[in-house]
Design a protein around this motif. Structure first.
Motif, PDB file in Angstrom:
ATOM      1  N   LEU A 103       0.832  -1.189   0.000  1.00  0.00           N
ATOM      2  CA  LEU A 103       0.000   0.000   0.000  1.00  0.00           C
ATOM      3  C   LEU A 103       0.874   1.249   0.000  1.00  0.00           C
ATOM      4  CD1 LEU A 103      -2.726   1.488   0.320  1.00  0.00           C
ATOM      5  CD2 LEU A 103      -2.474   1.177   2.800  1.00  0.00           C
ATOM      6  N   ARG A 104       0.633   2.142  -0.964  1.00  0.00           N
ATOM      7  CA  ARG A 104       1.352   3.420  -1.031  1.00  0.00           C
ATOM      8  C   ARG A 104       0.323   4.541  -0.893  1.00  0.00           C
ATOM      9  NH1 ARG A 104       6.006   2.135  -4.167  1.00  0.00           N
ATOM     10  NH2 ARG A 104       6.802   4.219  -3.704  1.00  0.00           N
ATOM     11  N   ILE A 105       0.635   5.544  -0.094  1.00  0.00           N
ATOM     12  CA  ILE A 105      -0.280   6.660   0.123  1.00  0.00           C
ATOM     13  C   ILE A 105       0.359   7.924  -0.441  1.00  0.00           C
ATOM     14  CG2 ILE A 105      -1.601   7.967   1.813  1.00  0.00           C
ATOM     15  CD1 ILE A 105      -1.493   5.581   3.663  1.00  0.00           C
ATOM     16  N   ILE A 106      -0.331   8.529  -1.423  1.00  0.00           N
ATOM     17  CA  ILE A 106       0.216   9.669  -2.144  1.00  0.00           C
ATOM     18  C   ILE A 106      -0.635  10.905  -1.877  1.00  0.00           C
ATOM     19  CG2 ILE A 106       0.977  10.498  -4.405  1.00  0.00           C
ATOM     20  CD1 ILE A 106       2.271   7.839  -3.504  1.00  0.00           C
ATOM     21  N   ASN A 107       0.018  11.990  -1.513  1.00  0.00           N
ATOM     22  CA  ASN A 107      -0.675  13.263  -1.320  1.00  0.00           C
ATOM     23  C   ASN A 107      -0.955  13.880  -2.687  1.00  0.00           C
ATOM     24  OD1 ASN A 107      -1.272  16.068  -0.917  1.00  0.00           O
ATOM     25  ND2 ASN A 107      -0.358  15.939   1.121  1.00  0.00           N
ATOM     26  N   VAL A 108      -2.256  14.042  -3.006  1.00  0.00           N
ATOM     27  CA  VAL A 108      -2.640  14.570  -4.317  1.00  0.00           C
ATOM     28  C   VAL A 108      -3.373  15.896  -4.181  1.00  0.00           C
ATOM     29  CG1 VAL A 108      -2.701  12.310  -5.435  1.00  0.00           C
ATOM     30  CG2 VAL A 108      -4.753  13.163  -4.267  1.00  0.00           C
ATOM     31  N   LYS A 109      -3.129  16.594  -3.065  1.00  0.00           N
ATOM     32  CA  LYS A 109      -3.791  17.889  -2.856  1.00  0.00           C
ATOM     33  C   LYS A 109      -3.459  18.837  -3.993  1.00  0.00           C
ATOM     34  CE  LYS A 109      -4.692  21.347   0.673  1.00  0.00           C
ATOM     35  NZ  LYS A 109      -4.418  21.780   2.076  1.00  0.00           N
ATOM     36  N   ASN A 110      -2.194  18.845  -4.382  1.00  0.00           N
ATOM     37  CA  ASN A 110      -1.780  19.555  -5.588  1.00  0.00           C
ATOM     38  C   ASN A 110      -1.537  18.494  -6.652  1.00  0.00           C
ATOM     39  OD1 ASN A 110      -0.574  20.926  -7.678  1.00  0.00           O
ATOM     40  ND2 ASN A 110       0.892  22.035  -6.391  1.00  0.00           N
ATOM     41  N   PRO A 111      -2.464  18.309  -7.588  1.00  0.00           N
ATOM     42  CA  PRO A 111      -2.352  17.191  -8.531  1.00  0.00           C
ATOM     43  C   PRO A 111      -1.173  17.298  -9.484  1.00  0.00           C
ATOM     44  CG  PRO A 111      -4.157  18.637  -9.147  1.00  0.00           C
ATOM     45  CD  PRO A 111      -3.691  19.097  -7.807  1.00  0.00           C
ATOM     46  N   THR A 112      -0.546  18.468  -9.527  1.00  0.00           N
ATOM     47  CA  THR A 112       0.618  18.617 -10.407  1.00  0.00           C
ATOM     48  C   THR A 112       1.923  18.310  -9.692  1.00  0.00           C
ATOM     49  OG1 THR A 112       0.872  20.985  -9.905  1.00  0.00           O
ATOM     50  CG2 THR A 112      -0.588  20.382 -11.732  1.00  0.00           C
ATOM     51  N   VAL A 113       1.878  18.276  -8.358  1.00  0.00           N
ATOM     52  CA  VAL A 113       3.072  17.983  -7.559  1.00  0.00           C
ATOM     53  C   VAL A 113       2.695  16.924  -6.523  1.00  0.00           C
ATOM     54  CG1 VAL A 113       4.886  18.884  -6.076  1.00  0.00           C
ATOM     55  CG2 VAL A 113       3.916  20.338  -7.863  1.00  0.00           C
ATOM     56  N   LEU A 114       3.037  15.668  -6.794  1.00  0.00           N
ATOM     57  CA  LEU A 114       2.642  14.559  -5.934  1.00  0.00           C
ATOM     58  C   LEU A 114       3.778  14.147  -5.016  1.00  0.00           C
ATOM     59  CD1 LEU A 114       0.859  12.367  -8.642  1.00  0.00           C
ATOM     60  CD2 LEU A 114      -0.059  14.275  -7.321  1.00  0.00           C
ATOM     61  N   SER A 115       3.405  13.711  -3.811  1.00  0.00           N
ATOM     62  CA  SER A 115       4.432  13.258  -2.856  1.00  0.00           C
ATOM     63  C   SER A 115       3.882  12.095  -2.043  1.00  0.00           C
ATOM     64  CB  SER A 115       4.844  14.396  -1.926  1.00  0.00           C
ATOM     65  OG  SER A 115       3.730  14.869  -1.189  1.00  0.00           O
ATOM     66  N   GLU A 116       4.752  11.123  -1.760  1.00  0.00           N
ATOM     67  CA  GLU A 116       4.355   9.978  -0.941  1.00  0.00           C
ATOM     68  C   GLU A 116       4.502  10.331   0.521  1.00  0.00           C
ATOM     69  OE1 GLU A 116       5.535   5.263  -0.321  1.00  0.00           O
ATOM     70  OE2 GLU A 116       5.884   6.255  -2.239  1.00  0.00           O
ATOM     71  N   ILE A 117       3.454  10.025   1.314  1.00  0.00           N
ATOM     72  CA  ILE A 117       3.512  10.359   2.730  1.00  0.00           C
ATOM     73  C   ILE A 117       3.452   9.132   3.624  1.00  0.00           C
ATOM     74  CG2 ILE A 117       2.515  12.651   2.357  1.00  0.00           C
ATOM     75  CD1 ILE A 117      -0.111  11.515   3.481  1.00  0.00           C
ATOM     76  N   GLY A 118       3.174   7.966   3.058  1.00  0.00           N
ATOM     77  CA  GLY A 118       3.115   6.762   3.887  1.00  0.00           C
ATOM     78  C   GLY A 118       3.040   5.513   3.035  1.00  0.00           C
ATOM     79  N   SER A 119       3.337   4.387   3.661  1.00  0.00           N
ATOM     80  CA  SER A 119       3.265   3.112   2.941  1.00  0.00           C
ATOM     81  C   SER A 119       3.173   1.972   3.940  1.00  0.00           C
ATOM     82  CB  SER A 119       4.494   2.911   2.044  1.00  0.00           C
ATOM     83  OG  SER A 119       5.665   2.790   2.832  1.00  0.00           O
ATOM     84  N   TYR A 120       2.681   0.843   3.450  1.00  0.00           N
ATOM     85  CA  TYR A 120       2.693  -0.394   4.238  1.00  0.00           C
ATOM     86  C   TYR A 120       3.064  -1.520   3.294  1.00  0.00           C
ATOM     87  CZ  TYR A 120       1.456  -4.034   7.534  1.00  0.00           C
ATOM     88  OH  TYR A 120       1.517  -5.107   8.380  1.00  0.00           O
ATOM     89  N   ASP A 121       4.278  -2.020   3.447  1.00  0.00           N
ATOM     90  CA  ASP A 121       4.787  -3.036   2.526  1.00  0.00           C
ATOM     91  C   ASP A 121       4.649  -4.416   3.149  1.00  0.00           C
ATOM     92  OD1 ASP A 121       5.970  -4.514   0.598  1.00  0.00           O
ATOM     93  OD2 ASP A 121       7.989  -3.711   0.860  1.00  0.00           O
ATOM     94  N   ALA A 122       3.621  -5.138   2.713  1.00  0.00           N
ATOM     95  CA  ALA A 122       3.438  -6.514   3.174  1.00  0.00           C
ATOM     96  C   ALA A 122       3.855  -7.494   2.101  1.00  0.00           C
ATOM     97  CB  ALA A 122       1.981  -6.763   3.555  1.00  0.00           C
ATOM     98  N   ARG A 123       4.371  -6.980   1.006  1.00  0.00           N
ATOM     99  CA  ARG A 123       4.672  -7.820  -0.149  1.00  0.00           C
ATOM    100  C   ARG A 123       6.057  -8.430  -0.019  1.00  0.00           C
ATOM    101  NH1 ARG A 123       7.999  -9.308  -4.556  1.00  0.00           N
ATOM    102  NH2 ARG A 123       6.646 -10.021  -6.204  1.00  0.00           N
ATOM    103  N   LYS A 124       6.115  -9.713   0.239  1.00  0.00           N
ATOM    104  CA  LYS A 124       7.367 -10.455   0.304  1.00  0.00           C
ATOM    105  C   LYS A 124       7.174 -11.807  -0.361  1.00  0.00           C
ATOM    106  CE  LYS A 124       9.164  -7.321   3.127  1.00  0.00           C
ATOM    107  NZ  LYS A 124      10.276  -6.452   2.776  1.00  0.00           N
TER     108      LYS A 124
END
Length: 639
Positions: A329-350
């Motif tokens: 799971l990746r959480i992306i801040n899209v408040k400004n849709p032209t400038v995106l930034s990741e603010i959190g993640s949960y990596d359960a994929r192994k």
């Protein structure tokens, strides 16, 4: 893992078409085909075993957000994640279903799950720390999508079309209607009396469901590529059309839909979500945002790169929750849709290929993710406490004192300091020339099963400067066999050598190892475990092979057990043999009479069991894309 990576591509090409369109086949990542068993539910597909814990849940396939909880589909489990603080996502609970979880839809306190081979599963999530199943409906196909309105669940049944299930009594759902869409149902969206279906090769199908007992098609639009997902706003359907990118279809007259806009993304569009005039697309390269204020001329305005496939998206407030196949799971801040930034993640994929237990710590060979270290002091709540990226493909692991030895594929032997398991680090390595699949360590020597380059014997007295002192070429007896597994007892090394079966090598003088005996098994020897005068060989499609090695110069078979699916790993405790049995999970075989082995217990892990390790009454199963399973079986219960 082991030998199967050599023919994975071939299998994919042979069965991909069949698995996509048949609907009643279960196929994943190039393994063998396992036909649907409609008589058994995953949570009942066990004998004398009980699942007590999970970790490393596998790749993320779908995501649904409700309030502050994310329902995340990971291989065979639904994870319930607290996302109140996206910078610190917390696993609240999970429910394991035994087979691939493809889609989820949540209404009130119930999660409706598309569970591939096992149809519709209905899970009570009123207490997210303790979800439990209250009902199920086993469809005829491979359940791939779900949408719920009021008392009806609309189920995409893979190649078996659209099914409409009455869920008024969630404990006893029943089918009330069915429509064959022609291809493979990937997603469903229902508005009023119309069901819109992303039907893979057949594009968009529009089904009238006013009378759910008689669904019928009233319109369709055949998109240019493969329709994976769709979202509807007003009279427009936005389709994630794989290589064709975004396709915008006017359905004001649902009997005559037509395309009004298109945006080529240069990648593979698979997930989609729409808010107002913004379309959020998940593709093979990450998250893309498209402005559709003018739907006839959609414009790309924002982009966030991800290394793995973004396969599903859910947008809430100013955050995009992305199900990323390779990174969780990746959480992306899209408040400004032209400038995106990741603010959190949960990596359960192994990916878990093999496991080694030492005290309350598990060391998992995790493929390209390297070494994963898990605390299992409380086996019901295993916790990942450390990780080291080996920059190769970790297939085998062996731990001694404060050092973990990793068979790291084409990167050879890696030596990791694990004194502080939360901060492992590399202290040495040795390039073995071949592909290191397995490793066994005795005193100052590491014996490496090195694929087509045989067995390498490495002096690790100084782990910062390992030195090869001996070599045994297992290839001299036939073309193309691979050293895949190894077990060493005193002065003898027992090598599982693929098509050449079991090889017995005298290593009394490790600088000059000499083969003294062999037994050509009928299958492909992937792994071996020695107890007393018997060698137990994981012989792939031939199941378990039991070989008498009392005279190592003249070994002979005294018994075997046919497991119906490939056997990749084996572990023995007294008279019990534990088999990592691919899509059949873990099988427990009583060999008190080795001439007549008999199965006494099993647990279907739902994915592809690769490796197994047993401590006391706990079985640790490395389950490939399904991660780690912890299963309880009373060792004293030999039946």
């Amino acid at each position: 893992m082991k030998y199967k990576i050599l023919f994975k591509v071939v299998l994919i090409s042979m069965v991909l078409f069949t698995s996509i369109f048949a609907g009643d086949l279960f196929f994943d990542k190039g393994h063998m085909i396992c036909f649907k068993n409609t008589s058994a539910k995953a949570n009942k597909d066990s004998l004398n075993c009980k699942l007590v814990g999970r970790a490393l849940f596998g790749s993320n396939q779908s995501i649904y957000i409700k309030d502050t909880i994310a329902y995340s589909c990971h291989e065979s489990s639904v994870l319930l994640l607290n996302i109140q603080n996206p910078k610190n996502i917390i696993l609240l609970g999970y429910y394991d279903m035994g087979h691939n979880v493809v889609d989820v839809y949540v209404v009130d306190t119930l999660a409706y799950v598309a569970n591939s081979k096992n149809g519709l599963r209905i899970i009570n999530v009123s207490d997210p720390t303790n979800p439990y199943e209250i009902g199920y409906y086993d469809t005829d196909g491979y359940t791939s999508a779900i949408y719920v309105i009021d008392t009806l669940a609309y189920i995409g049944d893979g190649g078996k079309g659209l099914r409409i299930i009455n869920i008024k009594d969630p404990a006893h759902p029943n089918e009330v209607g069915y429509f064959d869409t022609g291809s493979v149902v990937k997603k469903i969206y229902v508005i009023d009396t119309l069901a819109y279906v992303a039907d893979y090769a057949d594009g968009l199908r529009i089904i009238n469901v006013k009378d759910p007992t008689y669904p019928h098609e009233i319109g369709y639009y055949d998109t240019d590529d493969y329709a994976y997902d769709l979202y509807i706003i007003d009279s427009l359907v936005y389709v994630a059309d794989c290589k064709n990118g975004l396709c915008i279809i006017n359905v004001k007259d649902p009997t005559h839909p037509y395309k009004i806009g298109h945006c080529d993304m240069g990648s593979y569009a698979k997930g989609i979500y729409v808010i107002d005039t913004l379309v959020y697309i998940g593709d093979n390269d990450g998250l893309l945002i498209i402005n559709v204020k003018d739907p006839t001329n959609p414009l790309k305005i924002g982009y966030y790169y991800m290394e793995s496939n973004a396969v599903d998206i859910y947008v809430k407030d100013s955050l995009a929750y992305v199900a990323n196949e390779g990174d969780g799971l990746r959480i992306i801040n899209v408040k400004n849709p032209t400038v995106l930034s990741e603010i959190g993640s949960y990596d359960a994929r192994k990916r878990a290929y093999s496991v080694y237990a030492k005290d309350t710590i598990l060391y998992v060979a995790d493929g390209t993710d390297g070494l994963c270290i898990i605390n299992v002091k409380d086996p019901t709540h295993p916790i990942e406490i450390g990780h080291y990226a080996t920059n190769g493909s970790a297939y085998g692991v062996y731990a001694v004192d404060t050092i973990a030895y990793i068979a790291n594929g084409f990167c050879g032997l890696q030596i990791i300091n694990i004194k502080n398991p939360s901060h492992p680090y590399k202290i040495g390595c040795y390039n073995t020339n071949g592909a290191a699949y397995d490793v066994y360590v005795i005193k100052d020597l590491a014996y490496v099963a090195d694929g087509d380059d045989g067995v390498r014997i490495i002096n690790v007295k100084d782990p910062t400067h390992p030195i090869e002192i001996g070599y045994y070429n297992t290839n001299k007896y036939s073309y193309g066999p691979y050293a895949l597994g190894i077990f060493v007892v005193n002065t003898l090394a027992y090598v599982a050598k693929g098509k050449d079966g079991l090889r017995i090598v005298n290593v009394e003088d490790p600088t000059h190892p000499i083969e003294i005996g062999y037994y050509n098994t009928k299958g492909l020897a992937n792994d071996v475990h020695i107890v007393d005068t018997f060698a137990y060989v994981a012989d792939e499609n031939n199941g378990l092979c039991i070989i008498n090695i009392s005279d190592p110069t003249n070994p002979y078979e005294i018994g075997y057990y046919d497991t119906d699916a490939p056997v990749w790993g084996v572990y023995v405790v007294d008279t019990l043999v534990f088999l990592a049995n691919d899509c059949n999970g873990v099988r427990i075989i009583n060999v008190s009479n080795p001439k007549y082995p008999r199965e006494i217990a099993h647990y279907n892990t739902g994915n592809y069991a690769e490796g197994v390790y047993v401590v006391d009454s706990l079985i640790y199963v490395a389950n490939d894309y399904g991660g780690l399973y912890i299963i309880n079986y009373p060792i004293s219960n030999t039946h």
